[in-house]
Design a protein around this motif. Structure first.
Motif, PDB file in Angstrom:
ATOM      1  N   TYR A 199       0.854  -1.192   0.000  1.00  0.00           N
ATOM      2  CA  TYR A 199       0.000   0.000   0.000  1.00  0.00           C
ATOM      3  C   TYR A 199       0.886   1.237   0.000  1.00  0.00           C
ATOM      4  O   TYR A 199       2.044   1.195   0.431  1.00  0.00           O
TER       5      TYR A 199
ATOM      6  N   SER B 253      -3.267  -3.959   8.656  1.00  0.00           N
ATOM      7  CA  SER B 253      -2.757  -4.315   9.993  1.00  0.00           C
ATOM      8  C   SER B 253      -3.844  -4.967  10.846  1.00  0.00           C
ATOM      9  O   SER B 253      -3.594  -5.963  11.535  1.00  0.00           O
TER      10      SER B 253
ATOM     11  N   GLY C 168      -3.488   0.962   5.107  1.00  0.00           N
ATOM     12  CA  GLY C 168      -2.518   0.428   6.062  1.00  0.00           C
ATOM     13  C   GLY C 168      -3.173  -0.045   7.348  1.00  0.00           C
ATOM     14  O   GLY C 168      -2.846  -1.112   7.878  1.00  0.00           O
ATOM     15  N   ARG C 169      -4.129   0.715   7.826  1.00  0.00           N
ATOM     16  CA  ARG C 169      -4.850   0.359   9.053  1.00  0.00           C
ATOM     17  C   ARG C 169      -5.655  -0.934   8.844  1.00  0.00           C
ATOM     18  O   ARG C 169      -5.633  -1.832   9.686  1.00  0.00           O
TER      19      ARG C 169
ATOM     20  N   PRO D 194       2.322   4.668   1.290  1.00  0.00           N
ATOM     21  CA  PRO D 194       2.490   5.152   2.667  1.00  0.00           C
ATOM     22  C   PRO D 194       1.455   6.198   3.093  1.00  0.00           C
ATOM     23  O   PRO D 194       1.089   6.255   4.259  1.00  0.00           O
ATOM     24  N   ASN D 195       0.966   6.992   2.160  1.00  0.00           N
ATOM     25  CA  ASN D 195      -0.014   8.025   2.518  1.00  0.00           C
ATOM     26  C   ASN D 195      -1.445   7.491   2.571  1.00  0.00           C
ATOM     27  O   ASN D 195      -2.365   8.220   2.915  1.00  0.00           O
ATOM     28  N   ASN D 196      -1.635   6.212   2.268  1.00  0.00           N
ATOM     29  CA  ASN D 196      -2.969   5.611   2.329  1.00  0.00           C
ATOM     30  C   ASN D 196      -3.135   4.966   3.708  1.00  0.00           C
ATOM     31  O   ASN D 196      -3.065   3.747   3.866  1.00  0.00           O
ATOM     32  N   THR D 197      -3.363   5.802   4.700  1.00  0.00           N
ATOM     33  CA  THR D 197      -3.443   5.319   6.082  1.00  0.00           C
ATOM     34  C   THR D 197      -4.629   4.381   6.296  1.00  0.00           C
ATOM     35  O   THR D 197      -4.527   3.442   7.078  1.00  0.00           O
TER      36      THR D 197
END
Length: 183
Positions: A127, A139, A135-136, A129-132
């Protein structure tokens, strides 16, 4: 692009219940074309390359989709193509339709795919890095973030490892890139 992985012996975290969410493989090219805006030829080419498309549903409404690459992964924007080792797959091209975002569907969707793909021991996903939100969700589904692409111009040229674990080192074998930075 940040990479995360889930391995068959890893636990799957318990997620908040979403009883009407389900995920299924689909070969319905017309529906896939409608949801993804891909041409029928693009869809056919992906299927012929060993890729599988999963659809997530809330009740009977398709709400998300994502691809599972079984032989070869590709990140076109960075001119990166990589052969997948045996029993590894690469998850990519996921999208939750805008009106369904923010409900926790993505994490459930990823876990459902893991459960439906017993022939794979290692699942890889990337993903930006700016697509929080992505990423969330990754995780929460149980994936471990292990590495990041090093990009020069418009090409991937290496990996930064976030840890010196077996998983992080395995990302080198999957993406066929040298380690540029390690902990």
């Amino acid at each position: 692009m940040v990479f995360a992985t889930w391995w068959r012996r890893d636990p799957l975290p318990t997620l908040s219940p979403l009883p009407s969410v389900s995920a299924h493989l689909s070969t319905d090219a017309q529906l896939i074309a409608q949801l993804t805006n891909f041409s029928l030829q693009t869809i056919t080419t992906r299927f012929q390359a060993g890729k599988r498309l999963y659809l997530a549903f809330m009740s009977d409404v398709p709400v998300a989709y994502g691809w599972v690459a079984t032989r070869e992964g590709r990140i076109s924007d960075l001119q990166l193509t990589f052969a997948l080792p045996a029993r590894n797959c690469y998850l990519h091209g996921f999208l939750t339709l805008p009106e369904w975002r923010g409900r926790g569907i993505y994490s459930h969707f990823l876990q459902s795919i893991i459960r439906q793909e017993p022939s794979f021991d290692r699942f890889w996903i990337g993903y930006l890095p700016n697509n929080t939100a992505s990423g969330r969700g990754i995780s929460k589904a149980g994936f471990h973030v292990v590495s990041d692409l090093v990009v020069t111009g418009d090409r991937a040229c290496g990996l930064t490892l976030f840890e010196s674990s077996e998983r992080a080192l395995a990302s080198v074998d999957v993406f066929h890139l040298p380690v540029v930075a390690a902990p």
